[in-house]
Design a protein around this motif. Structure first.
Motif, PDB file in Angstrom:
ATOM      1  N   PRO A 172     -16.324 -48.531 -32.205  1.00 24.15           N
ATOM      2  CA  PRO A 172     -16.776 -48.635 -33.595  1.00 24.15           C
ATOM      3  C   PRO A 172     -17.448 -47.376 -34.130  1.00 24.15           C
ATOM      4  N   ASP A 173     -18.199 -46.671 -33.310  1.00 20.91           N
ATOM      5  CA  ASP A 173     -18.836 -45.439 -33.782  1.00 20.91           C
ATOM      6  C   ASP A 173     -18.138 -44.257 -33.154  1.00 20.91           C
ATOM      7  N   PRO A 174     -17.771 -43.276 -33.847  1.00 24.09           N
ATOM      8  CA  PRO A 174     -17.880 -43.036 -35.281  1.00 24.09           C
ATOM      9  C   PRO A 174     -16.628 -43.414 -36.061  1.00 24.09           C
ATOM     10  N   TYR A 175     -15.680 -44.080 -35.426  1.00 22.29           N
ATOM     11  CA  TYR A 175     -14.364 -44.267 -36.037  1.00 22.29           C
ATOM     12  C   TYR A 175     -14.266 -45.439 -37.005  1.00 22.29           C
ATOM     13  N   HIS A 176     -15.227 -46.332 -36.984  1.00 23.08           N
ATOM     14  CA  HIS A 176     -15.145 -47.514 -37.847  1.00 23.08           C
ATOM     15  C   HIS A 176     -16.243 -47.542 -38.898  1.00 23.08           C
ATOM     16  N   ARG A 177     -16.942 -46.430 -39.045  1.00 20.31           N
ATOM     17  CA  ARG A 177     -18.018 -46.384 -40.033  1.00 20.31           C
ATOM     18  C   ARG A 177     -18.082 -44.977 -40.615  1.00 20.31           C
ATOM     19  N   VAL A 178     -18.170 -44.912 -41.942  1.00 26.23           N
ATOM     20  CA  VAL A 178     -18.270 -43.616 -42.601  1.00 26.23           C
ATOM     21  C   VAL A 178     -19.278 -43.732 -43.741  1.00 26.23           C
ATOM     22  N   ARG A 179     -20.145 -42.745 -43.828  1.00 22.17           N
ATOM     23  CA  ARG A 179     -21.156 -42.735 -44.887  1.00 22.17           C
ATOM     24  C   ARG A 179     -20.471 -42.466 -46.229  1.00 22.17           C
ATOM     25  N   ALA A 180     -20.760 -43.262 -47.208  1.00 19.49           N
ATOM     26  CA  ALA A 180     -20.112 -43.151 -48.520  1.00 19.49           C
ATOM     27  C   ALA A 180     -20.464 -41.852 -49.229  1.00 19.49           C
ATOM     28  N   SER A 181     -21.560 -41.233 -48.855  1.00 25.81           N
ATOM     29  CA  SER A 181     -21.987 -40.010 -49.535  1.00 25.81           C
ATOM     30  C   SER A 181     -21.418 -38.739 -48.910  1.00 25.81           C
ATOM     31  N   THR A 182     -20.562 -38.875 -47.907  1.00 27.96           N
ATOM     32  CA  THR A 182     -19.976 -37.666 -47.325  1.00 27.96           C
ATOM     33  C   THR A 182     -19.126 -36.957 -48.369  1.00 27.96           C
ATOM     34  N   THR A 211     -24.956 -51.413 -46.436  1.00 25.26           N
ATOM     35  CA  THR A 211     -26.094 -50.498 -46.454  1.00 25.26           C
ATOM     36  C   THR A 211     -26.727 -50.483 -45.070  1.00 25.26           C
ATOM     37  N   PHE A 212     -26.997 -49.283 -44.601  1.00 23.50           N
ATOM     38  CA  PHE A 212     -27.613 -49.099 -43.296  1.00 23.50           C
ATOM     39  C   PHE A 212     -28.585 -47.934 -43.427  1.00 23.50           C
ATOM     40  N   ASN A 213     -29.845 -48.161 -43.071  1.00 20.70           N
ATOM     41  CA  ASN A 213     -30.891 -47.132 -43.221  1.00 20.70           C
ATOM     42  C   ASN A 213     -30.930 -46.567 -44.638  1.00 20.70           C
ATOM     43  N   HIS A 214     -30.846 -47.445 -45.614  1.00 22.35           N
ATOM     44  CA  HIS A 214     -30.927 -47.098 -47.037  1.00 22.35           C
ATOM     45  C   HIS A 214     -29.788 -46.196 -47.510  1.00 22.35           C
ATOM     46  N   GLN A 215     -28.690 -46.200 -46.794  1.00 22.75           N
ATOM     47  CA  GLN A 215     -27.525 -45.423 -47.211  1.00 22.75           C
ATOM     48  C   GLN A 215     -26.302 -46.330 -47.231  1.00 22.75           C
ATOM     49  N   LYS A 216     -25.424 -46.045 -48.181  1.00 22.01           N
ATOM     50  CA  LYS A 216     -24.197 -46.831 -48.292  1.00 22.01           C
ATOM     51  C   LYS A 216     -23.166 -46.300 -47.299  1.00 22.01           C
ATOM     52  N   TYR A 217     -22.535 -47.219 -46.606  1.00 25.05           N
ATOM     53  CA  TYR A 217     -21.475 -46.897 -45.655  1.00 25.05           C
ATOM     54  C   TYR A 217     -20.262 -47.759 -45.974  1.00 25.05           C
ATOM     55  N   PHE A 218     -19.117 -47.303 -45.516  1.00 23.04           N
ATOM     56  CA  PHE A 218     -17.930 -48.147 -45.466  1.00 23.04           C
ATOM     57  C   PHE A 218     -17.671 -48.404 -43.992  1.00 23.04           C
ATOM     58  N   VAL A 219     -17.564 -49.690 -43.654  1.00 23.85           N
ATOM     59  CA  VAL A 219     -17.413 -50.088 -42.261  1.00 23.85           C
ATOM     60  C   VAL A 219     -16.129 -50.895 -42.126  1.00 23.85           C
ATOM     61  N   PHE A 220     -15.339 -50.532 -41.132  1.00 24.73           N
ATOM     62  CA  PHE A 220     -14.117 -51.280 -40.858  1.00 24.73           C
ATOM     63  C   PHE A 220     -14.485 -52.555 -40.111  1.00 24.73           C
ATOM     64  N   ASP A 221     -14.042 -53.676 -40.643  1.00 21.56           N
ATOM     65  CA  ASP A 221     -14.348 -54.969 -40.038  1.00 21.56           C
ATOM     66  C   ASP A 221     -13.208 -55.367 -39.106  1.00 21.56           C
ATOM     67  N   ARG A 222     -13.302 -54.940 -37.857  1.00 25.29           N
ATOM     68  CA  ARG A 222     -12.227 -55.237 -36.911  1.00 25.29           C
ATOM     69  C   ARG A 222     -12.300 -56.665 -36.390  1.00 25.29           C
ATOM     70  N   GLU A 223     -13.410 -57.350 -36.651  1.00 22.91           N
ATOM     71  CA  GLU A 223     -13.562 -58.732 -36.196  1.00 22.91           C
ATOM     72  C   GLU A 223     -12.825 -59.710 -37.103  1.00 22.91           C
ATOM     73  N   GLU A 224     -12.540 -59.288 -38.328  1.00 22.80           N
ATOM     74  CA  GLU A 224     -11.836 -60.162 -39.263  1.00 22.80           C
ATOM     75  C   GLU A 224     -10.412 -60.389 -38.763  1.00 22.80           C
ATOM     76  N   GLU A 225      -9.910 -61.588 -38.990  1.00 26.03           N
ATOM     77  CA  GLU A 225      -8.582 -61.951 -38.505  1.00 26.03           C
ATOM     78  C   GLU A 225      -7.514 -61.010 -39.070  1.00 26.03           C
ATOM     79  N   HIS A 226      -6.657 -60.532 -38.215  1.00 31.48           N
ATOM     80  CA  HIS A 226      -5.534 -59.652 -38.561  1.00 31.48           C
ATOM     81  C   HIS A 226      -5.977 -58.311 -39.152  1.00 31.48           C
TER      82      HIS A 226
END
Length: 152
Positions: A33-43, A69-84
């Motif tokens: 999951p880190d760093p491939y499934h989460r990216v800071r939106a402000s990059t 939101t994580f540590n007061h910053q917006k991220y986009f996170v890939f939800d690999r737990e969601e079905e399909h």
């Protein structure tokens, strides 16, 4: 006409390249999951590339990358737990790859058209320059003939 046809091809290519890289990395590393499934939106890549293009955020959402939101910053996170989710990610990645190929062809075609227009413009300028030189040469010959005494 799609909304991207009026956009500069470089901007579309940049967006698609970023999306392709992001989705590909998540697919290549499905269990890391880190760093491939989460990216800071402000990059910079996201703010000036992917999210700047209309539909960029929707593309992430379609690929199951959700804002959080994580540590007061917006991220986009890939939800690999969601079905399909991996299948959806792969399908969206395939679409992005095809769109990238089309955008690259469009950019190449537009560049070739610009080069052709530049060549035509240069050719016309050269023809006009030669015409002007010919006019000047004719004027000079006419003046010379007018002041030259007849030998007859």
């Amino acid at each position: 006409m799609t909304r991207y046809e009026k956009m500069h091809p470089d901007k579309v290519l940049r967006c698609l390249n970023i999306a392709h890289r992001l989705l590909s990395q998540a697919l290549l590393h499905p269990l890391e999951p880190d760093p491939y499934h989460r990216v800071r939106a402000s990059t910079k890549a996201l703010t000036t590339g992917l999210l700047e293009v209309p539909g960029g955020e929707e593309l992430l959402l379609a690929a199951r990358w959700y804002p959080t939101t994580f540590n007061h910053q917006k991220y986009f996170v890939f939800d690999r737990e969601e079905e399909h989710s991996l299948e959806v990610l792969k399908a969206v990645g395939d679409c992005v790859e095809k769109a990238l190929e089309l955008a690259e062809r469009r950019a190449e075609r537009e560049e070739a058209e610009k080069a052709s227009q530049r060549n035509q413009k240069e050719y016309l300028e050269e023809v006009q320059r030669k015409i002007e030189e010919d006019k000047q040469a004719r004027k000079a010959r006419f003046r010379y003939a007018a002041i030259r005494p007849d030998r007859g």
